[in-house]
Design an enzyme around this catalytic site. Sequence first.
Site, mmCIF file in Angstrom:
data_model
loop_
_atom_site.group_PDB
_atom_site.id
_atom_site.type_symbol
_atom_site.label_atom_id
_atom_site.label_comp_id
_atom_site.label_asym_id
_atom_site.label_seq_id
_atom_site.Cartn_x
_atom_site.Cartn_y
_atom_site.Cartn_z
ATOM 1 N N HIS B 164 37.882 31.203 -32.393
ATOM 2 C CA HIS B 164 37.878 32.490 -31.697
ATOM 3 C C HIS B 164 39.141 33.240 -32.068
ATOM 4 C CE1 HIS B 164 34.392 31.916 -29.197
ATOM 5 N NE2 HIS B 164 34.780 30.694 -28.936
ATOM 6 N N CYS B 206 36.141 36.421 -35.179
ATOM 7 C CA CYS B 206 36.041 37.851 -34.921
ATOM 8 C C CYS B 206 37.306 38.502 -35.460
ATOM 9 C CB CYS B 206 35.922 38.109 -33.426
ATOM 10 S SG CYS B 206 34.461 37.375 -32.716
#
Lengths: 725, 430
Positions: B164, B206
């Site tokens: 993440h 991301c």
Amino acid sequence: SLMLQYIVWTAGLMLAIAVGCNAQDVFSEELLTAWVSPQHLLVHFRFDQGTTASRLHTSFPHAIQQLASTLRLHAVELSLTSGRWRYTTWGRPLVAVTPVGAVLDASLRAGLKPQALIAHWAALVNALSGLSCASFSLLHDPTSISGGGISLRQLLAPTTGNRSAEGPVAGGQRLRAMLPHEPLCTENLTPWLRLLPCRDQAGLASLLRHRPTVFGAEYVSLGLMLERHATPKGRRGVRLVQTVTLVIRTALKRAQQQQQAHPSAPGADLETVLGARVEHFCPPAMRSEVLVAEPDSPEGLFATWRTRSGGVCCESEDESQNGSCPLGDYAAAATTGTLDAHNTPGPVREPSRLLLPVMIPAGSPGFAVEAVSQALPALRRYDTLELLEVGDRALGLQLPYPHPQPSTQPHIAGVHEMRANGDDRLAGPDLQADRYVTGANLLHGAVVLRIQRSRELRARLEASQCTGWRGSGGAEGGGTCGSSLVCINQLFPWYVRPWMHTLTVLYDGQEVPLRPHLVAQQVRPAVQRSSPGVVDLCLRVPPAVAEVQLRVAFSKAFLTVFEYPPDAHRGFDVPAAVVSYLDPLYAPAVQWRVTSPGDVSGAEVVSSPLLSGLSAGPVKQVYTVGLLVPLAAPDFSMPYNVICLSSTVLAVYFGALLNLLTRRGCAAGHAAPERSKVSLGGKALQALLMLVLFSALALYLDAELRQHAMELLAKLGFPLEFKLK
Amino acid sequence: MSLSSGRGPASLFIVYICLMWIGSGRVGITALTSTERLTSRHESNWAVLVSTSRFWLNYRHIVNTMSIYHVVKRLGIPDSNIILMIPDDMACNARNPLPAQLFNNESHWLDVYGQDVEVDYRGYEVTVSNFLQVLTGRHDSNVPRSKRLMSDASSNVLVYLSGHGGDEFIKFNDVEELLAQDLADALAQMAEKGRYRELLMIVETCEAATLLQRVSAPDVITIASSQKDEQSLSFKSDPELGMSLIDRFTYQTLAFFESIDIKSAATLADLFGTYSYEFMQSHFSYRMTNAALRPKDVKLTDFFGSVADIRTTSDRGPQDIMYHGDAQMGRYMAAYIDEDAPWDIDSTLMQPDMSNESIMMWKIFYTAPSPSDSGILNREAIRAWSGFMALCSLALYMLIAHIRMKGYRVNFFCAQTSWGLAPEDSSLVS
């Protein structure tokens, strides 16, 4: 003469090499299977390797040899376990059971200074983390290391000198560490298999090749034991023992029903259960055997054997020595229904021998056989090479059928009958240990350890009180037998602080004073952030007592923010407690004898590492399951950090500004009050500077603010098209 | 001064030696430029594969990393050359109904976990500091060899990160963050220490491109799965496991690599050709700090496969280099002549390689300008100016404070005495 000298030297060198070649590597592999419940099959692998060579190994792993020779260690035991042994349904384990997670137990040579000890430990932990892919580097710091506690075996060992329970363990220093939350998966098995001479490509280890079956088992334990030995000839040797213990749930129910309908239908195949086949023999193996536990009581088999051999023709010693007495179909005669099911498919393919655990009376070893041990099952022994010769690149080993009733002690006569009568109290294991936390407070709590002894065990202890095996602990206890001792070892991490004055002991729900019942104790309090606390207690529990409870209150420590693990809200692990006790059933020494045609006392005695490990003595250990203690944990979310940082900066800014605007010179009344007045212009300049300083700092730190500032400037019409040339 | 006046010829000699020494150092420096590095032989392959996410719900991040592990192992990189960092146990997780297996697809035909796995860092050991230590090689002396990245200037290194992330960071183990600048610094340090020949870094998070935007070390190829303000989306929901199995970018990468073998001549351009926005829902990007390189020149097996062409360097003498026409001969010759200052210490430690740095700076500015490049430059300029302003104002403030302090010396002393720091002041005591 020079030539002669040369020849002498060469001959000497050759001799030395020849002598050196006597040192060799030995490899032995064994497999034990037993039904622990109608649906659960225990499969236990044991691989023993030994070497006396210091280098130039043929099969022994060099890394292990180097580890053993560079570090001053006696023995290292490492176990990685997932799942737990279910005492209530699987009964007492045949092989040693380890607690969940990783346990590292090392005994180093005596006389090491503390610093050297820590260095040895660090080197060992690092080497083992490379050899097992476990995250042992977390054991680096001594926070997790605890010294070895009181060993019940040593407590009972007859010693002549003064024996203080508080003293360190004689003959070396034991260090022990646990990682209760360590997972066990293929990555641990891969380097473990590399230590075997044939890995999982040949030999019994190839049964581990289907990983989903191995790690889908309800209990998986991987063990590694390294020991330094001196051989009788004085040569130094290293021994490496690797074990895998699996309890596999098999979908045998349907097959069993089929079998009951058609007795000739093939039953469970070991290789089918494990999903892998043994295709080749491992050439370095000096012993490669499969042992299958008989589901029937050994007593029945023994009785048949004795009547066959002793009752029919073996009246005198001479005849029995001749071996002229045929045993015949002992198994079929001894059992009813269940056993002949596996005898029927292909008796040709069964080059097996039945081993019975025969007790040796303490007085005269080897002769005058009285009875078989009730604690151990009869074993059917197969040789892998013979099986492979018959089978087509497979063992083709048919397993016997388990008892249809769910049984806890399948090899003890009489249990099933009593179960059938509805006596449920026998269903439990010999000794059961539970541990739980009480209280939902974030600061305080209490831990309860409850030990329950079965009626069977109590009856045995009662019987052994006067006549049976006596430990030397009896002398100290003023007439009480050593067999009634129960020892508890519990390790508390430093953030769980037990209050020892709150320790209460309850026998059958009645609180009893601790002192009169305490045989030995060793309590080492934890040191904040550096070492865990250890509580070792040995209690004398009269055989009549069925349940022992120990309660101790503890308070929880606050951790600093960096001491929390990533999954702090899961709770903090407290390692398993160990309860050791004595079972008189296991007290007599046991020999494994082949039920060959002939007299019982003259029968061939078989020994192997696994067989001798099965009858390891009367001291039994039970591990509790792991325990989770919730500690107060802060909110670790991302905004927390952002808010903290930005509010700190703002506080500094406003504080400085306020200080600047409101402060007058110190001690205004003392000296030169006219000078302490700062002109308004100076203050404004300082405030402006402060503003510029902090806004420039904010611009420097924050990319988004820069973006906004740039957009704002562009809107205001400033030219921003400067470029680097 | 006294030295030169006292013994003239001797000091001249010393100066001469010094000049020689500096000169030899310069030889070393010029030999270390990035073009030279590329002509060095490619002798080994290393891979650092990292997943940074913990907990069962992040199954897909572990599968991402294990997919690349599956690829590099299938193409021949041995376990000893792979540093695998897995923060949580997914394969034998109690929630996994398919024990000891990890799948990239609900059809369950490709088990990316496999029969033999060696995880080097796992659980709580997966930390930012351990990751940076692996890259830079600054380990504790006890750390076993299996946990070290022992690459050298002839190794191609593949680094893969999955987890993440956000703007210029990636979360490790849910508690700490690796920042873009730290990553860039670690890579620069690797370049300085000669720990790679070429380095391919792939990040699947991301806003992955932001994590890589500060990388300026030479001969680094970076591939990012998504741009700023873009997410890297998951793929393949499995009803049996009850969640997504893999991320789209890695799924596509794995699908591509399943079709090639070690003999393949496929290049980065071929791989990039398979990425599409329609499938991934994010824009991938790449950047090469070596301006001369193009994606069609980079063979994939250079990073994902293993070379067997191994040569030991321990007993390399000057003669050997002469026979083989080594481009770094000058350094060896310098080392041979100047015994007092071994070239390696000299060129790597004593004199920081400034020329290399400046070349690199120019390269960064002039390679593959993206549409928003001028904006970045402006923002950087504002940043530089605002930092300068902060420093200036701080200096001015301190100057004023200093002047004031001088002006009110009496006042300053009175402050001290009022705190009781000078009890010998009789007027106050009485």
